[in-house]
Design a protein around this motif. Structure first.
Motif, mmCIF file in Angstrom:
data_model
loop_
_atom_site.group_PDB
_atom_site.id
_atom_site.type_symbol
_atom_site.label_atom_id
_atom_site.label_comp_id
_atom_site.label_asym_id
_atom_site.label_seq_id
_atom_site.Cartn_x
_atom_site.Cartn_y
_atom_site.Cartn_z
ATOM 1 N N CYS A 12 34.117 42.440 32.974
ATOM 2 C CA CYS A 12 34.398 41.011 32.946
ATOM 3 C C CYS A 12 35.356 40.752 34.101
ATOM 4 O O CYS A 12 36.362 41.439 34.245
ATOM 5 C CB CYS A 12 35.046 40.623 31.616
ATOM 6 S SG CYS A 12 35.403 38.887 31.506
ATOM 7 N N CYS A 14 37.431 38.499 34.622
ATOM 8 C CA CYS A 14 38.461 37.507 34.349
ATOM 9 C C CYS A 14 39.829 37.935 34.849
ATOM 10 O O CYS A 14 40.742 37.138 34.918
ATOM 11 C CB CYS A 14 38.532 37.208 32.856
ATOM 12 S SG CYS A 14 38.996 38.622 31.868
ATOM 13 N N CYS A 67 35.234 38.362 27.627
ATOM 14 C CA CYS A 67 35.673 39.631 27.059
ATOM 15 C C CYS A 67 36.886 39.380 26.154
ATOM 16 O O CYS A 67 37.416 38.269 26.126
ATOM 17 C CB CYS A 67 36.016 40.607 28.174
ATOM 18 S SG CYS A 67 37.562 40.266 28.995
ATOM 19 N N CYS A 70 39.603 37.238 27.720
ATOM 20 C CA CYS A 70 39.459 35.837 28.122
ATOM 21 C C CYS A 70 38.966 34.988 26.960
ATOM 22 O O CYS A 70 38.292 33.983 27.171
ATOM 23 C CB CYS A 70 38.633 35.678 29.376
ATOM 24 S SG CYS A 70 37.079 36.547 29.425
HETATM 25 ZN ZN ZN Z 1 37.272 38.585 30.475
#
Ligand code: ZN
Ligand code: ZN
Ligand code: ZN
Ligand code: ZN
Lengths: 576, 214
Positions: A12, A14, A67, A70
């Motif tokens: 991910c 993020c 994920c 986030c």
């Molecule tokens: Zn994430």
């Protein structure tokens, strides 16, 4: 949680990429801009970005993987993992985050404890008791700390009344009464409430009890909390908190006390400045003076009984009273409560998952899974056993834990499409794996199409139309050609030449190669970063696009794109 | 790449297939067959020992007054008991006598190789890895993953949705929201599950796995 080989982790993105770690890497190769940078599964930061697909959610509004980092979690309810009873949030606030029924964990090994009877068959008792809490795993029991129970229910209540050794502990009410009584006695005896600082002398007011033992953890706490309560009442006669709401064991109350302190300190309120609150000054107010004699006693005890009688840090930390030192001071620990939680997207606040609130239910009201939106990648070795149509026992299973360096291995990378539209996939991978052992990676067919996840029966129909790649025994390792395909999946070949573990094995590395290799943990792990980009044309539907975009676009198609990094765990390279 | 091909004619193979599709290895050891129920499409692999002979001895009251066969092990549908595992109903000693209690295992439960299971109940969609010991009267709720070499102590309750590991077992994590979901994309291909080779997911529908066992 380590997974068996081969595995696939999804990254991910993020995390904030403008960090020191990535900046230093970028400095090494200044030409690298963010898009061009290869995801490095070995970077410590990657630990926090890689997840198995089933742990990822998908926000349809942001069109992005979400994920655990986030999403925002919302607690729906609390329950005990052992008795599975739901605990109302009001009780959690007042009694804390532990089960108040009969659920206890062993202070030695953490196993859940059971209530057992010590009743002798020769002399049966009316209640079937006495009872003890016993650990079925390590056989520690409350007998070792001298605690027995009269009834087999209400253990929490009974345990709170018994000290180690079997002495009865006073209840909160009795403590309060006793404190009042002693305070009065002190006042009558002319001892100033504030000059007990002259040591931990046992005041003669300790009649009746007659024990010279210093006040216990609970005593100090209840004295201190009563003292603060009294102080605050004196401070703010028009108490903003109703007295029954003041519970000093809850962190929220403490934060409110802190707020009170800060608000009185700030000069916003222009009323007359309240007198400063004083701190506890006597034992009855919760002041605990350190007694060097207790240290000497502890040292003497260690001399006599050895280290074995002391607690390991893990056991000590698991105790409610963090100041215990010896195994005779252990108390069974009440089970920590669990929660059921809903999850929201951190950026748009949409609900991504919401379980049914009933404890016994395992269903979800809302669950937006990434695996319904992004293709699933899976890897496996293309050993002779899998290429032939008749898998026989003659071929031993491929050993992912012993990849031989220098010898090309063919893996099958299988990509299945959960979407109802066909997708075009572009894969990219660095030519060599990052890290000390550079293994050569080649995806023989990096660009291909994957069919839509249509009805299973369409498979039978469409298979007659599109000729599916033959599955003969001949290996089809032709570059640019897919290996096999089905209704909603396509498989391509991935050629891997594992690098050499020992730098001596002909690996001409730069000077820093020696530093990187050798002692590195999991240096022999063959993890292949693969960048996946998918393009497809999706229906622009009202639900998906929201009201703003929905005008007159029914039946229209829109081009969409999705891109993410994955890491394929292919196995471990052996040292030869 | 072995897609489910046409089922081969039943030659004398490893498994005996029952009418309800249970596959029982010829090399398994099953004692007290009358006290064991298999839900259908359940696989009992080689060297598995099902101790059906250890059944409750207390008289079971029945409405008709007839003698009923006590059940000692009941296993649901599409459950797989792998090689070398021992399934033994839990027992308790009371007044000098050993009493056995019936054990229940749900649907789509995977018990890995070389496990020893004495739980009182294991709910559906539970994945038990290899070399796991589950002591007497443990309760394993739905959607649980038990890591390899875990020892679950007696009487432990494992709440649904948890991942447990260690000796003694403790909850070390949660299975993801996608636990047991094959994602619609699994059909026809390989590619899911912990190992990535199988056509099934841990905690998911084990029909494909059962079908592939021959
Ligand atoms: Zn994430
Ligand atoms: Zn409880
Ligand atoms: Zn223990
Ligand atoms: Zn969002």
């Amino acid at each position: 949680m380590a997974q068996p080989f081969p595995y696939t982790y999804y990254a991910c993105d993020c995390f904030d990429s403008n960090t020191a770690a990535s900046a230093s890497r970028a400095a090494q190769t200044p030409a690298d801009d963010e898009d061009a940078r290869t995801f490095d599964p070995r970077s410590p930061r990657s630990n926090y970005a890689l997840y198995p697909l089933e742990h990822l959610l998908y926000c349809e509004d942001c069109q992005q993987i979400r994920c655990p980092r986030c999403v925002i979690e919302e607690t729906l309810n609390w329950y005990c993992p052992s008795c599975l009873f739901e605990v109302p949030s009001s009780v959690v606030k007042s009694d804390g985050n532990r089960c108040t029924r009969n659920c206890y964990n062993c202070p030695v090994c953490t196993s859940p404890m059971t209530v057992s009877s010590l009743e002798k068959p020769t002399e049966p008792s009316a209640t079937g008791g006495p009872y003890i809490l016993a650990c079925p795993y390590c056989h520690w029991s409350t007998v070792e700390i001298g605690i027995e129970f009269e009834k087999h229910t209400g253990i929490t209540n009974q345990l709170s009344r018994i000290a180690n050794g079997g002495k009865t502990l006073p209840t909160q009410k009795e403590r309060d009464k006793e404190r009042e009584r002693r305070k009065e006695a002190e006042a009558r005896g002319g001892i100033g409430g504030r000059d007990i600082l002259s040591g931990s002398e046992d005041s003669p007011t300790r009649d009746g009890e007659g024990n010279a033992a210093p006040p216990g953890h609970d005593d100090i706490f209840s004295n201190l909390s009563a003292f603060y309560k009294a102080q605050m009442q004196a401070q703010t006669p028009s108490n903003p908190f109703s007295p029954h709401d003041l519970n000093f064991s809850s962190p929220s109350t403490y934060s409110r006390i802190m707020n009170l302190y800060s608000s009185t300190a700030s000069k916003k309120q222009k009323r007359e400045k309240p007198a400063l609150m004083r701190e506890a000054a006597s034992a009855l107010e919760g002041l605990a003076l350190h007694d060097p004699a207790s240290d000497i006693a502890a040292i003497e005890r260690i001399k006599k009984e050895g280290w074995a009688s002391t607690l390991s840090p893990a056991r000590k930390l698991a105790q409610l009273n963090p100041h215990v030192r010896f195994d005779s001071e252990l108390r069974p620990t009440a089970s920590l409560l669990c929660t059921k939680r809903g999850k929201r997207c951190r950026s748009c606040r949409h609900i991504l998952s919401k379980p049914e609130s009933k404890i016994t239910s395992t269903r979800y009201k809302i669950k937006l899974l990434a695996l319904n939106h992004i293709p699933r990648l899976s890897l496996r070795a293309l050993s002779p056993a899998t290429t032939t149509t008749t898998p026989g026992p003659s071929h031993p299973p491929f050993n992912y834990n012993a990849l031989r360096p220098g010898i090309p291995i063919h893996f099958l990378l299988h990509l299945s499409n959960p979407l109802f539209d066909p997708i075009r996939v572009t894969l990219a991978t660095p030519s060599t794996t990052p890290g000390a052992i550079a293994s050569r990676i080649t995806i023989l067919c990096p660009q291909f199409d994957v069919g839509a996840n249509t009805d299973v029966w369409d498979d039978a129909l469409s298979s007659s139309l599109s000729p599916i790649a033959k599955r003969s025994g001949d290996a089809q390792f032709e570059a640019g050609k897919i290996y096999d395909r089905g209704r909603n999946w396509t498989a391509v070949v991935l050629e891997v030449v594992p690098g050499f573990v020992t730098p001596l094995g002909g690996k001409r590395d730069e000077a820093d190669g020696d530093v990187k290799g050798g002692g590195e943990v999991d240096a022999d792990l063959l993890e292949i970063p693969v960048f996946v980009r998918i393009e497809f044309e999706a229906d622009v539907s009202v639900e998906e696009r929201g009201l703003g975009d929905s005008r007159g676009s029914k039946g229209e198609k829109e081009r969409r794109e999705e891109a993410f990094w994955t890491v394929l765990g292919a196995g471990r390279i052996v040292d030869v | 790449m072995s897609r489910p091909s046409a089922r081969k004619p039943a030659t004398k193979g490893e498994y005996i297939e029952t009418d309800s599709g249970n596959k029982v290895s010829r090399r398994s050891a099953i004692t007290g067959t009358a006290n064991i129920t298999l839900g259908g499409r359940t696989v009992i692999m080689a060297d598995v020992h099902l101790r059906g002979d250890l059944h409750p001895t207390r008289p079971v009251p029945s409405s008709s007054g007839k003698e009923v066969t006590p059940t000692s092990i009941s296993i649901g549908r599409c459950t797989v008991i792998s090689t070398g595992s021992v399934i033994k109903p839990p027992s308790r000693i009371s007044r000098g006598q050993v009493h056995y209690y019936p054990m229940k295992i749900g649907d789509n439960v995977f018990v890995g190789p070389h496990c020893a299971v004495s739980a009182i109940s294991i709910s559906s969609h539970v994945h038990i890895a290899s070399h796991v010991t589950i002591h007497a009267f443990a309760i394993v709720k739905e959607n649980v993953k038990i890591l390899p070499h875990t020892v679950v102590p007696a009487n432990m309750v494992i709440p649904s949705g948890s991942v447990v590991g260690g000796r003694p077992a403790r909850v070390v994590g949660e299975v993801g929201e996608g636990w047991g979901v094959s994602g619609g994309g699994a059909g026809g291909g390989l590619g899911v599950g912990g190992g990535g080779e199988e056509k099934w997911v841990e905690g998911g529908d084990l029909r494909e796995l059962v079908r592939s066992i021959k």
